[in-house]
Design an enzyme around this catalytic site. Sequence first.
Site, PDB file in Angstrom:
ATOM      1  N   LYS A 104       0.821  -1.207   0.000  1.00  0.00           N
ATOM      2  CA  LYS A 104       0.000   0.000   0.000  1.00  0.00           C
ATOM      3  C   LYS A 104       0.865   1.271   0.000  1.00  0.00           C
ATOM      4  CE  LYS A 104      -3.883  -2.386   0.766  1.00  0.00           C
ATOM      5  NZ  LYS A 104      -3.450  -3.766   0.994  1.00  0.00           N
TER       6      LYS A 104
HETATM    7  C1  PLP Z   1      -4.123  -4.954   0.630  1.00  0.00           C
HETATM    8  C2  PLP Z   1      -3.296  -6.184   0.620  1.00  0.00           C
HETATM    9  C3  PLP Z   1      -3.576  -7.240  -0.267  1.00  0.00           C
HETATM   10  C4  PLP Z   1      -4.768  -7.210  -1.189  1.00  0.00           C
HETATM   11  O1  PLP Z   1      -4.667  -6.216  -2.172  1.00  0.00           O
HETATM   12  P1  PLP Z   1      -5.969  -5.713  -2.941  1.00  0.00           P
HETATM   13  O2  PLP Z   1      -5.532  -4.572  -3.755  1.00  0.00           O
HETATM   14  O3  PLP Z   1      -6.948  -5.314  -1.861  1.00  0.00           O
HETATM   15  O4  PLP Z   1      -6.476  -6.861  -3.727  1.00  0.00           O
HETATM   16  C5  PLP Z   1      -2.730  -8.322  -0.276  1.00  0.00           C
HETATM   17  N1  PLP Z   1      -1.686  -8.406   0.563  1.00  0.00           N
HETATM   18  C6  PLP Z   1      -1.400  -7.423   1.436  1.00  0.00           C
HETATM   19  C7  PLP Z   1      -0.242  -7.587   2.352  1.00  0.00           C
HETATM   20  C8  PLP Z   1      -2.184  -6.272   1.491  1.00  0.00           C
HETATM   21  O5  PLP Z   1      -1.887  -5.305   2.359  1.00  0.00           O
END
Ligand code: PLP
Length: 499
Positions: A112
């Site tokens: 993120k």
């Molecule tokens: C948010 C997240 C995901 C999932 O990603 P999306 O974009 O919501 O599909 C997978 N792994 C981790 C560690 C995340 O923080």
Amino acid sequence: MNYISTRGRATKVRAGQAIIQGIAPDGGLYVPESFPNIANNLGDLINLPYNELAFEILKLYLTDYSSAELKSATNGAYSYPNNFYEPSIAPLKESGGLYFLELFHGRTHAFKDIALSILPYLLTTALNKERPGEKTIILVATSGDTGKAALESFAGIDGVTIVVVYPEDGVSDMQKLQMLTQEGDNTHVIGIRGNFDDAQTGVKGIFNNEALKEAMKKNNQAFSSANSINIGRLLPQIVYYVYAYAQLAEKNIIKIGDPVDFNVPTGNFGNILAGYYAKKMGLPINKLICASNQNNILFDFLRTGTYDSNRRFYTTMSPSMDILISSNLERLLFHIAADKGDTNHVQCGDLINSLMVDLQTKGEYNFPYPMGDFYASYATEEETRTALADSYSNAYVIDTHTAVGFNACKKYQMEKGSNLPHIVVSTASPFKFASDVYAAISGKPVEEGSGPFYYTNLLADKTGLEIPNGLRGLDEKSIRHTSICDPCDMLASIEKILQ
Ligand SMILES: *Cc1c(COP(=O)(O)O)cnc(C)c1O
């Protein structure tokens, strides 16, 4: 480039306006009107540092930002050692014949950080131009990682207040501690007694609460979103797909134009959708492998076309993927419907609208078109543990989410016999989920109540890896956020913050 709503009823807007609004006024999500093509100039995109590549890709979408504005955003966001602990930002590592695109070297150690380190630049630039003087309230629902990354990136930014809502029992101890210790007078964190879907549904309801929006307007306040419903979250994620491809080409593992597979641990469908956008732009992607955990609604959907949310919700060791309502899927459905050719945007919007009404009233919908760009797979908790141990035996330590991807890769290669270069998108540092990772690779059960730091230390000792900066010393920070409420009281809690 303009942005239109997946529900087909909102007027088209510039990128900056879409980023400020977060969600379209008709309840839909903004999508680009068309996809720029990079197939013919891929060669020019090789060998660029991450910030320069980000500039080259984002300028194709953010056409209302000046070159200087975009340069300042991409240089500011993708800088080492300011925002990232790794000079290359997103290194590609080889292990066991696979490639792992490590997206967890940002400040909060999950992928993120990649989009959220640039979003404040994009948002404040747009606000200054479009709505000078307005106060923005960023409202975020999180399954664990978005919350901290958004808090970290918006803390202390003038004119912005950030409110994060998380499921009280649905995030890891480490994720919770990261959020509750967040500093900054403009940060707020609320735990709710419910799961991520409750948090996300509540947040969407508040975004669409007309009375509240009117009252806020009088105070020169407006909501925006830092979730992947915001197009400003999604577009920066396209960059690392191109970057991974470029790294393979640089190392002469592929020639420009050769196809590759990408494997994405998926929850809200934001990450993998950015991969789909990269493919639409002409990046030679064969399949996008959608890896789910025990919450395997996307697996069923991609294989059958029926999205059925009437099912049990599981709390797993990959909590950032514990999601039954994947917001960004709506965007994919819109693009696929639009590609059918015989429909205009309003007709596509009507289709999406009717599907979303079905989802709300019946908990399910049927999508009539094939989704051949994707391969779907899911991992049980046992399979996730096995994947963690298998990767460790290849001398590479992965986190619980990436392990779900690793498991999907084995199934995909077995089922499809594909031998294309396979890139697993590695979404978090193993230290964020240290107890489960340590338990799986040591073969010992997790001791309840031992706290997150017990396991980060054990994991560091066992693997010889260093505990990442942002996670070290977290136990010495004081807890600053203690609010907890029921989902039905979320609106009241937020109104209190707004005053
Ligand atoms: C948010 C997240 C995901 C999932 O990603 P999306 O974009 O919501 O599909 C997978 N792994 C981790 C560690 C995340 O923080």
